[in-house]
Design a protein around this motif. Structure first.
Motif, PDB file in Angstrom:
ATOM      1  N   ALA A  89     -21.149  -2.879  -0.149  1.00  0.00           N
ATOM      2  CA  ALA A  89     -20.069  -3.217  -0.955  1.00  0.00           C
ATOM      3  C   ALA A  89     -18.398  -2.707  -0.653  1.00  0.00           C
ATOM      4  O   ALA A  89     -18.016  -2.957  -0.843  1.00  0.00           O
ATOM      5  CB  ALA A  89     -20.151  -2.319  -1.973  1.00  0.00           C
ATOM      6  N   LYS A  90     -18.663  -1.441   0.416  1.00  0.00           N
ATOM      7  CA  LYS A  90     -17.483  -0.541   0.425  1.00  0.00           C
ATOM      8  C   LYS A  90     -17.094  -1.329   1.910  1.00  0.00           C
ATOM      9  O   LYS A  90     -17.189  -0.773   3.681  1.00  0.00           O
ATOM     10  CB  LYS A  90     -18.133   0.671   1.137  1.00  0.00           C
ATOM     11  N   LYS A  91     -16.270  -2.379   1.285  1.00  0.00           N
ATOM     12  CA  LYS A  91     -15.755  -3.143   2.615  1.00  0.00           C
ATOM     13  C   LYS A  91     -14.094  -2.800   3.143  1.00  0.00           C
ATOM     14  O   LYS A  91     -13.973  -4.050   3.834  1.00  0.00           O
ATOM     15  CB  LYS A  91     -16.097  -4.825   2.673  1.00  0.00           C
ATOM     16  N   THR A  92     -13.769  -2.828   1.636  1.00  0.00           N
ATOM     17  CA  THR A  92     -12.454  -3.007   1.965  1.00  0.00           C
ATOM     18  C   THR A  92     -11.351  -1.983   2.468  1.00  0.00           C
ATOM     19  O   THR A  92     -11.692  -1.254   2.068  1.00  0.00           O
ATOM     20  CB  THR A  92     -11.805  -3.478   0.217  1.00  0.00           C
ATOM     21  N   PHE A  93     -10.325  -2.760   2.926  1.00  0.00           N
ATOM     22  CA  PHE A  93      -9.087  -1.823   3.947  1.00  0.00           C
ATOM     23  C   PHE A  93      -8.114  -1.413   3.158  1.00  0.00           C
ATOM     24  O   PHE A  93      -7.613  -2.358   2.352  1.00  0.00           O
ATOM     25  CB  PHE A  93      -9.204  -1.919   5.007  1.00  0.00           C
ATOM     26  N   ILE A  94      -8.011  -0.711   2.871  1.00  0.00           N
ATOM     27  CA  ILE A  94      -6.510  -0.597   2.186  1.00  0.00           C
ATOM     28  C   ILE A  94      -5.770   0.021   3.531  1.00  0.00           C
ATOM     29  O   ILE A  94      -5.812   0.921   4.289  1.00  0.00           O
ATOM     30  CB  ILE A  94      -6.382   0.648   0.971  1.00  0.00           C
ATOM     31  N   SER A  95      -4.208  -1.147   3.101  1.00  0.00           N
ATOM     32  CA  SER A  95      -3.004  -0.401   4.252  1.00  0.00           C
ATOM     33  C   SER A  95      -1.676  -0.045   4.003  1.00  0.00           C
ATOM     34  O   SER A  95      -1.656   0.193   1.959  1.00  0.00           O
ATOM     35  CB  SER A  95      -2.926  -1.439   5.545  1.00  0.00           C
ATOM     36  N   ARG A  96      -0.437  -0.149   4.210  1.00  0.00           N
ATOM     37  CA  ARG A  96       0.932   0.066   3.574  1.00  0.00           C
ATOM     38  C   ARG A  96       1.941  -0.782   3.700  1.00  0.00           C
ATOM     39  O   ARG A  96       1.193  -1.626   5.194  1.00  0.00           O
ATOM     40  CB  ARG A  96       1.127   1.179   3.635  1.00  0.00           C
ATOM     41  N   GLU A  97       2.529  -1.424   2.843  1.00  0.00           N
ATOM     42  CA  GLU A  97       3.677  -2.520   3.539  1.00  0.00           C
ATOM     43  C   GLU A  97       4.241  -1.990   4.188  1.00  0.00           C
ATOM     44  O   GLU A  97       4.367  -1.112   4.692  1.00  0.00           O
ATOM     45  CB  GLU A  97       4.197  -3.177   1.911  1.00  0.00           C
ATOM     46  N   TYR A  98       4.883  -2.892   5.548  1.00  0.00           N
ATOM     47  CA  TYR A  98       5.629  -2.670   6.512  1.00  0.00           C
ATOM     48  C   TYR A  98       4.308  -1.497   7.811  1.00  0.00           C
ATOM     49  O   TYR A  98       5.228  -1.334   8.878  1.00  0.00           O
ATOM     50  CB  TYR A  98       6.917  -1.786   6.322  1.00  0.00           C
ATOM     51  N   GLU A 145      -8.251   0.361  -8.818  1.00  0.00           N
ATOM     52  CA  GLU A 145      -8.374  -0.116  -9.742  1.00  0.00           C
ATOM     53  C   GLU A 145      -9.529  -0.813  -8.439  1.00  0.00           C
ATOM     54  O   GLU A 145     -10.061  -2.167  -9.294  1.00  0.00           O
ATOM     55  CB  GLU A 145      -6.977  -1.318  -9.164  1.00  0.00           C
ATOM     56  N   LEU A 146      -9.509  -1.307  -7.280  1.00  0.00           N
ATOM     57  CA  LEU A 146     -10.936  -1.732  -6.466  1.00  0.00           C
ATOM     58  C   LEU A 146     -11.955  -1.440  -7.522  1.00  0.00           C
ATOM     59  O   LEU A 146     -13.148  -1.635  -7.314  1.00  0.00           O
ATOM     60  CB  LEU A 146     -10.349  -2.119  -5.111  1.00  0.00           C
ATOM     61  N   GLY A 147     -12.194  -0.032  -7.701  1.00  0.00           N
ATOM     62  CA  GLY A 147     -13.512   0.892  -6.905  1.00  0.00           C
ATOM     63  C   GLY A 147     -14.102   1.289  -6.290  1.00  0.00           C
ATOM     64  O   GLY A 147     -13.558   0.738  -5.215  1.00  0.00           O
ATOM     65  N   ALA A 148     -13.926   3.210  -5.726  1.00  0.00           N
ATOM     66  CA  ALA A 148     -13.918   3.331  -4.711  1.00  0.00           C
ATOM     67  C   ALA A 148     -15.221   2.797  -3.645  1.00  0.00           C
ATOM     68  O   ALA A 148     -15.463   2.989  -2.951  1.00  0.00           O
ATOM     69  CB  ALA A 148     -14.155   5.368  -5.606  1.00  0.00           C
ATOM     70  N   ASP A 149     -16.227   2.326  -4.336  1.00  0.00           N
ATOM     71  CA  ASP A 149     -17.566   1.650  -4.326  1.00  0.00           C
ATOM     72  C   ASP A 149     -17.364   0.826  -3.590  1.00  0.00           C
ATOM     73  O   ASP A 149     -18.026   0.256  -2.466  1.00  0.00           O
ATOM     74  CB  ASP A 149     -18.723   1.797  -5.009  1.00  0.00           C
ATOM     75  N   LYS A 150     -16.012  -0.186  -3.614  1.00  0.00           N
ATOM     76  CA  LYS A 150     -16.034  -1.310  -3.154  1.00  0.00           C
ATOM     77  C   LYS A 150     -15.142  -1.085  -1.695  1.00  0.00           C
ATOM     78  O   LYS A 150     -14.812  -1.995  -0.607  1.00  0.00           O
ATOM     79  CB  LYS A 150     -14.865  -1.335  -3.373  1.00  0.00           C
ATOM     80  N   VAL A 151     -13.907   0.317  -1.734  1.00  0.00           N
ATOM     81  CA  VAL A 151     -12.896   0.418  -0.460  1.00  0.00           C
ATOM     82  C   VAL A 151     -13.919   1.410   0.998  1.00  0.00           C
ATOM     83  O   VAL A 151     -14.781   2.532   0.635  1.00  0.00           O
ATOM     84  CB  VAL A 151     -11.773   1.761  -0.727  1.00  0.00           C
ATOM     85  N   ALA A 152     -12.858   0.846   2.173  1.00  0.00           N
ATOM     86  CA  ALA A 152     -14.518   1.378   3.466  1.00  0.00           C
ATOM     87  C   ALA A 152     -13.070   2.087   4.299  1.00  0.00           C
ATOM     88  O   ALA A 152     -13.945   3.329   4.136  1.00  0.00           O
ATOM     89  CB  ALA A 152     -14.593  -0.136   4.198  1.00  0.00           C
ATOM     90  N   ALA A 153     -12.306   1.666   3.894  1.00  0.00           N
ATOM     91  CA  ALA A 153     -11.003   2.736   4.476  1.00  0.00           C
ATOM     92  C   ALA A 153      -9.752   2.779   4.274  1.00  0.00           C
ATOM     93  O   ALA A 153      -9.373   1.732   3.699  1.00  0.00           O
ATOM     94  CB  ALA A 153     -11.331   2.238   6.318  1.00  0.00           C
ATOM     95  N   PHE A 154      -8.921   3.783   4.404  1.00  0.00           N
ATOM     96  CA  PHE A 154      -7.400   3.563   4.685  1.00  0.00           C
ATOM     97  C   PHE A 154      -6.147   4.061   5.815  1.00  0.00           C
ATOM     98  O   PHE A 154      -7.689   4.504   6.813  1.00  0.00           O
ATOM     99  CB  PHE A 154      -6.676   4.699   4.008  1.00  0.00           C
ATOM    100  N   ILE A 155      -6.033   2.771   6.967  1.00  0.00           N
ATOM    101  CA  ILE A 155      -5.253   2.967   8.169  1.00  0.00           C
ATOM    102  C   ILE A 155      -4.065   3.496   7.805  1.00  0.00           C
ATOM    103  O   ILE A 155      -3.004   2.650   6.294  1.00  0.00           O
ATOM    104  CB  ILE A 155      -5.529   1.549   8.177  1.00  0.00           C
TER     105      ILE A 155
END
Ligand code: PXG
Length: 457
Positions: A144-153, A216-226
């Motif tokens: 389930a850990k598949k979502t990437f978090i990134s930044r605007e710009y 908000e997403l749940g840490a169990d869904k978050v794969a990585a921060f770039i």
């Protein structure tokens, strides 16, 4: 050896209009517009068909770190082409340059990043990372850990996955992006978004935006921060000192992989080999490109850890790679390029001499009526144009004043990028103090002409 036509500028321009689709170009405007036809370059200067000599304040596209005309790099390409111009690295094959370079990169990059997977561009490196990270979490038994978090710009490239990682709304708009599984939060851009906070307070707030998104997403869904250590294409967004340590803590706490995109910051740009060393970031994955070969030939790599390699290995063959992964000529050029950077002490010189000097010279522009803020680290810098120095008011509509300033700089013999209304610079690392003086003098002339055009005293 002249292999191309001996055309006039006008003939080149017309042929360009007719057949050549350039990147990030308005194809309606291009039908009547005129490209600058660059013919050669030497040191930090480019020359065009009209004989103009223009100081390259952007190192090409943030990449020609050792400057133009380096025979060492051309010789390395020539020798390698004669010995082994191509062979693949699929199917249990390798060659000396790809092996040797991987070892050199393991040595230069931060501790723990001991493995190199090659591609040809920053976009491909980031696409590769998306594949690796998704497979990694599958193999870890956390699919389930598949979502990437990134930044605007953020800018991470233009393939579907890389543009989804990126936070450029214009790019998203044109291709129904981001793909599912890519989220974006506020960048650590104090000048535009910091309001009444001190930069340090704002750094914490921008990092908190990442943690809020994870929750908000749940840490169990978050794969990585770039994140790029400094957001380059986003207009040289230098995070406050509080930002990266807090991001590091948040990623560790929530078991989220940390990706430091070093495509611009790598190879001495910030005064260390990598921006991660400048900001004390300990990434799990690191895409590198651009300065790896100083742009002389396409090459990129993903640097990563034992844990990721061993985990991918649990899934059998990692079914990913490119015809040109570890191209022997590109790797030979990268080795020669790294030799030049080492021999000429370009990293240290950037940290202790030319970088601080650029920052001093930029500070002299602070008194200009159009300048809201100047900022730089090593040899990456920006001049933030503003409507009101006190309130940090941005221009409306965004980008027009910046574009005017860019044209005036060009007319004064200086290439700078304008992003929104920020003038950005990233000159070759071989630039001298005397050449920095010339660059800043031309920038001031560009600023003066812009102020005059828009009627600011
Ligand atoms: N990551 C970062 C941080 C980049 O800056 C890429 C990935 C993609 O690399 P490739 O090799 O696929 O282009 C980049 C590229 C600009 C500009 O306008 C910046 C880049 C490319 C083109 C234009 O500043 N950076």
């Amino acid at each position: 050896m002249q292999r191309t036509h001996n055309w006039t500028t006008q003939e080149w321009v017309e042929a360009d209009r007719k057949h050549h689709m350039r990147p990030f170009t308005d194809y309606v405007e291009a039908k009547t517009g005129s490209a600058r036809i660059v013919t050669r370059a030497e040191g930090i200067y480019t020359f065009d068909t009209e004989g103009n000599e223009v100081l390259d304040g952007m190192a090409g596209l943030w990449c020609t770190n050792v400057g133009y005309g380096r025979k060492e790099l051309a010789d390395a390409a020539y020798s390698q082409m004669m010995e082994l111009p191509y062979y693949n690295t699929f199917f249990n094959s390798a060659h000396k340059p790809s092996i040797e370079l991987a070892g050199v990169l393991a040595e230069l990059t931060p501790d723990g990043l001991d493995h190199a997977f090659y591609a040809s561009s920053g976009s491909e490196a980031n696409d590769t990372i998306v594949r690796m990270v998704r497979h990694y979490w599958n193999m870890k038994g956390k699919p389930a850990k598949k979502t990437f978090i990134s930044r605007e710009y953020a800018y991470h490239g233009t393939t579907m996955a890389a543009a989804s990682l990126g936070g450029m709304s214009g790019m998203h708009g044109q291709a129904d992006l981001p793909l599912p599984g890519f989220e974006h939060v506020m960048p650590p851009y104090w000048y535009a978004f910091g309001g009444d906070m001190t930069p340090e307070e704002f750094g914490m707030a921008a990092a908190k935006a990442v943690e809020d998104k994870i929750l908000e997403l749940g840490a169990d869904k978050v794969a990585a921060f770039i994140g790029e250590p400094i957001q380059g294409a986003g207009a040289v967004i230098i995070p406050p000192e509080t930002y990266w340590p807090e991001i590091q803590r948040i990623c560790k706490k929530h078991d989220v992989l940390l990706i430091a995109d070093e495509v611009i910051c790598g190879f001495g740009r910030t005064g260390n080999w990598f921006g991660s060393q400048t900001f004390d970031i300990k990434p799990d994955l690191m895409p590198i490109a651009k300065g790896l070969t100083s742009g002389y030939i396409p090459l990129s790599a993903v640097m990563t850890t034992d844990d990721i390699v061993d985990t991918l290995g649990k899934g059998g063959e990692f079914q990913h790679g490119f015809t040109y992964s570890g191209h022997p000529v590109a790797c030979a050029v990268a080795l020669a390029n790294i030799d030049v950077i080492k021999r000429e002490n370009l990293v240290e010189r950037t940290r202790t001499d030319t970088g601080p000097y650029l920052s001093e010279k930029l500070a002299e522009l602070q008194d200009h009526p159009l300048v809201g803020e100047v900022r730089s680290v090593g040899l990456i810098g920006a001049i933030e144009l503003t409507k009101n120095k006190e309130t940090r008011e941005l221009f409306e509509p965004m980008g027009e004043v910046g574009a005017k300033c860019k044209s005036h700089c060009m007319a004064n013999g200086l290439i700078m990028r304008s992003t929104r209304d920020v003038m950005v610079m990233s000159p070759p690392l071989i630039i001298t103090r005397a050449e920095i003086d010339i660059m800043i003098e031309r920038a001031r002339k560009g600023l003066d002409a812009t102020a005059k055009e828009i009627g600011v005293a």
